[in-house]
Design an enzyme around this catalytic site. Structure first.
Site, PDB file in Angstrom:
ATOM      1  N   HIS A  84      -3.132  -5.818   2.331  1.00 24.80           N
ATOM      2  CA  HIS A  84      -2.977  -5.960   3.806  1.00 24.80           C
ATOM      3  C   HIS A  84      -3.525  -7.371   4.104  1.00 24.80           C
ATOM      4  O   HIS A  84      -4.287  -7.954   3.272  1.00 24.80           O
ATOM      5  CB  HIS A  84      -3.518  -4.980   4.829  1.00 24.80           C
ATOM      6  CG  HIS A  84      -2.950  -3.481   4.358  1.00 24.80           C
ATOM      7  ND1 HIS A  84      -2.231  -2.870   4.837  1.00 24.80           N
ATOM      8  CD2 HIS A  84      -3.837  -2.584   3.639  1.00 24.80           C
ATOM      9  CE1 HIS A  84      -1.989  -1.876   4.360  1.00 24.80           C
ATOM     10  NE2 HIS A  84      -2.899  -1.591   3.654  1.00 24.80           N
ATOM     11  N   CYS A 119       0.893  -1.233   0.033  1.00 19.69           N
ATOM     12  CA  CYS A 119       0.112  -0.079  -0.018  1.00 19.69           C
ATOM     13  C   CYS A 119       0.932   1.350  -0.040  1.00 19.69           C
ATOM     14  O   CYS A 119       1.588   1.484  -0.975  1.00 19.69           O
ATOM     15  CB  CYS A 119      -1.092   0.001   1.313  1.00 19.69           C
ATOM     16  SG  CYS A 119      -2.451   0.934   0.970  1.00 19.69           S
TER      17      CYS A 119
HETATM   18  N1  GLN Z   1      -1.756   6.886   2.147  1.00 21.84           N
HETATM   19  C1  GLN Z   1      -1.761   5.986   0.928  1.00 21.84           C
HETATM   20  C2  GLN Z   1      -3.371   6.024   0.413  1.00 21.84           C
HETATM   21  O1  GLN Z   1      -4.159   6.397   0.935  1.00 21.84           O
HETATM   22  C3  GLN Z   1      -1.618   4.609   1.727  1.00 21.84           C
HETATM   23  C4  GLN Z   1      -2.561   4.211   2.575  1.00 21.84           C
HETATM   24  C5  GLN Z   1      -2.195   2.579   3.178  1.00 21.84           C
HETATM   25  O2  GLN Z   1      -0.959   2.418   3.204  1.00 21.84           O
HETATM   26  N2  GLN Z   1      -3.120   1.939   3.770  1.00 21.84           N
HETATM   27  O3  GLN Z   1      -3.462   5.781  -0.648  1.00 21.84           O
END
Ligand code: GLN
Length: 235
Positions: free
Chosen positions: A191, A93
């Site tokens: 995740h 992510c």
């Molecule tokens: N900040 C990034 C987004 O919102 C990644 C979010 C995350 O890693 N859960 O796209």
């Protein structure tokens, strides 16, 4: 064989939804095979990112934490050097986004990425939240499942290869692609932790790290059941 060295990279900044579990999974799967392993936790206060590890794990993060992590990694290029000599890297992510060439955070600011995969991230119209199912393009990995929660949408460039093709959920949000792969660098929105839910991917990373095939370990019956019921449903 010398111990497999696993680096958990900046879990104080990157590690939403239990991404740290990816390290526990790798450790356990090595233990089951009687292979020694040594884990290193690299904190943002650490002097440097080591370049001698075999596997590097980066989790997800909110925009501010992700941008701070980017600064630390750009300043201390141990991860980039290890990736250049073929170390295995897993970015989840926010980790995916900063391993790409550039990412724009929700506030509209564009940041340079580490450029380990050819991928550019821009904010989407809304957050993508929920379960994802994808078919992995990597040999022997098969179906991938995980949980996503991100605003960013990631477009792969000409040198970008997706990790898989989404059949449920959003993933990258372009061309039904999920994640990105380049050499031994694997990036994904999933995740779960992803390696707990997808042990075949865990073993592939370990095989890259070791440079040899690993003896199989039995998968949990629940996973086997899920795989069978999905392939039946697909017929
Ligand atoms: N900040 C990034 C987004 O919102 C990644 C979010 C995350 O890693 N859960 O796209």
């Amino acid at each position: 064989m010398s111990a497999v060295r696993i680096a958990l990279v900046l879990p104080d900044l990157l590690g939403t939804y239990g991404d740290r579990g990816n390290m526990l999974v790798l450790e356990q799967r090595l233990r089951w095979r009687d292979i020694a392993c040594e884990s290193v936790t690299v904190l943002s206060s650490s002097a440097a990112v080591p370049e001698s590890c075999d596997v590097y794990l980066l989790g997800g993060g909110e925009d501010v934490a992700q941008t701070a992590a980017m600064r630390v990694l750009a300043r201390s290029p141990g991860l980039q050097r290890a990736a250049a000599r073929g170390a295995a890297v897993l970015g989840i992510c926010g980790g995916l986004q900063l391993l790409g060439t550039a990412f724009t955070t929700g506030d509209g600011v564009r940041h340079e990425g580490l450029g380990l995969v050819d991928a550019v991230t821009e904010p989407g119209a809304e957050r993508a939240i929920g379960e994802v199912v994808a078919d992995a393009a990597l040999p022997g990995v098969g179906m991938l499942t995980g949980f996503e929660n991100h605003l960013g949408r990631t477009r792969l460039g000409a040198a970008g290869r997706p990790l898989g093709r989404v059949s449920r959920g959003t993933g990258n949000g372009h061309d039904r692609a999920e994640g990105a792969v380049r050499g031994h660098v694997v990036c994904t929105y999933l995740h779960g932790p992803i390696l707990a839910r997808n042990p075949r991917l865990a073993d592939l990373l370990l095989e890259w790290a070791i440079g040899a095939e690993l003896p199989r370990v039995a998968e949990p019956p629940e996973l086997e059941q899920l795989r069978t019921s999905r392939s039946r449903a697909a017929k």
